[in-house]
Enzyme design. Sequence first.
Site, mmCIF file in Angstrom:
data_model
loop_
_atom_site.group_PDB
_atom_site.id
_atom_site.type_symbol
_atom_site.label_atom_id
_atom_site.label_comp_id
_atom_site.label_asym_id
_atom_site.label_seq_id
_atom_site.Cartn_x
_atom_site.Cartn_y
_atom_site.Cartn_z
ATOM 1 N N ASN A 146 0.924 -1.287 -0.317
ATOM 2 C CA ASN A 146 -0.210 0.108 -0.040
ATOM 3 C C ASN A 146 0.807 1.297 0.109
ATOM 4 O O ASN A 146 1.151 1.011 1.173
ATOM 5 C CB ASN A 146 -0.792 -0.024 1.448
ATOM 6 C CG ASN A 146 -1.564 1.789 1.557
ATOM 7 O OD1 ASN A 146 -2.095 2.412 -0.024
ATOM 8 N ND2 ASN A 146 -2.429 1.511 2.496
ATOM 9 N N HIS A 195 -9.898 0.418 4.576
ATOM 10 C CA HIS A 195 -7.936 0.929 5.330
ATOM 11 C C HIS A 195 -8.602 1.942 6.719
ATOM 12 O O HIS A 195 -9.358 3.224 6.444
ATOM 13 C CB HIS A 195 -7.318 1.509 4.019
ATOM 14 C CG HIS A 195 -5.339 2.058 4.543
ATOM 15 N ND1 HIS A 195 -4.990 2.758 6.156
ATOM 16 C CD2 HIS A 195 -4.772 0.770 4.691
ATOM 17 C CE1 HIS A 195 -4.084 2.555 6.952
ATOM 18 N NE2 HIS A 195 -3.989 1.101 5.468
ATOM 19 N N GLY A 207 1.980 1.624 10.811
ATOM 20 C CA GLY A 207 3.032 3.203 10.960
ATOM 21 C C GLY A 207 3.853 3.005 12.046
ATOM 22 O O GLY A 207 3.836 4.505 11.925
HETATM 23 C C1 PEP Z 1 -1.006 0.136 5.776
HETATM 24 O O1 PEP Z 1 -0.622 1.117 5.573
HETATM 25 O O2 PEP Z 1 -1.743 -0.977 5.411
HETATM 26 C C2 PEP Z 1 0.261 -0.617 6.814
HETATM 27 C C3 PEP Z 1 -0.071 -1.520 7.365
HETATM 28 O O3 PEP Z 1 1.029 0.177 6.923
HETATM 29 P P1 PEP Z 1 3.133 0.177 7.436
HETATM 30 O O4 PEP Z 1 3.173 -1.587 6.731
HETATM 31 O O5 PEP Z 1 3.962 0.842 7.608
HETATM 32 O O6 PEP Z 1 2.326 -0.267 9.074
#
Ligand code: PEP
Length: 254
Positions: free
Chosen positions: A9, A98, A176
């Site tokens: 993503n 999301h 994140g």
């Molecule tokens: C996401 O945005 O779906 C995600 C899992 O982000 P990250 O891997 O950066 O935690």
Amino acid sequence: MRKKIVAGNWKMNLDYNEGLALFSEIINMFKDEATGQQHAVVCSPFIHLHSLVQLAKGYHNVGVGAQNAHQAEAGAYTGEISAKMVKSVGAGYVILGHSERRQYFGESNELLAKKTDTALAHDLTPIFCIGETLQEREANQHFDIIKSQLVEGIFHLDATQFGKLVIAYEPVWAIGTGVTASSDQAQEIHAFIRKEIAAKYNQQVANDTSILYGGSCNPKNAPELFAQPDIDGGLIGGASLKSRDFIDIVKVFN
Ligand code: PEP
């Protein structure tokens, strides 16, 4: 049989040229290093989609997807993109629900149920995201939250439609943040999701559903997470912006 999927993503990152360059690297590495037992999917901003689809031609295990699509067929929704438009450039997937869309754009389970219907009507595979916030986990509400996201978001589908979905469990507190759910925590929820699917539909539908984990997944923690019996891959944010990291996660399924 359910598929092993690693989906990136990109969120609102990478201009057009940067996106094409990264995707070309990913394709080349996938071709040279992946055994092809897995599917790699990149969910890019809308502007990249058509070109990424062209680059992915001939790679059957590489998919391209959007990160959102509107629930309406068409109409006066300035700035929005329809599922039909996403499909028309050849994309196969769309992320729906999301947590950033839920949080910043107020997307409710009810709205997401409509978006899911429209995406399926246009033969897109929704990657339907569910997950609890830290506050909800601390209040021991995580199972209830996950259940209501399933019931209100996607359990109105019939078994055939449901079979076209991919589910991503993404604890909001892990997205994140650099904090990953432990493999036990993730497995516990994935098993719960599969149990709920079996209760609503049947065990075969549950067995055939790919359930991805998302939340600070990286090449170091992916092997342990993906070794869990109910984790069928990952939805990858930050680490999908680096071709080496993304492909190393993809290669966990080699
Ligand atoms: C996401 O945005 O779906 C995600 C899992 O982000 P990250 O891997 O950066 O935690």
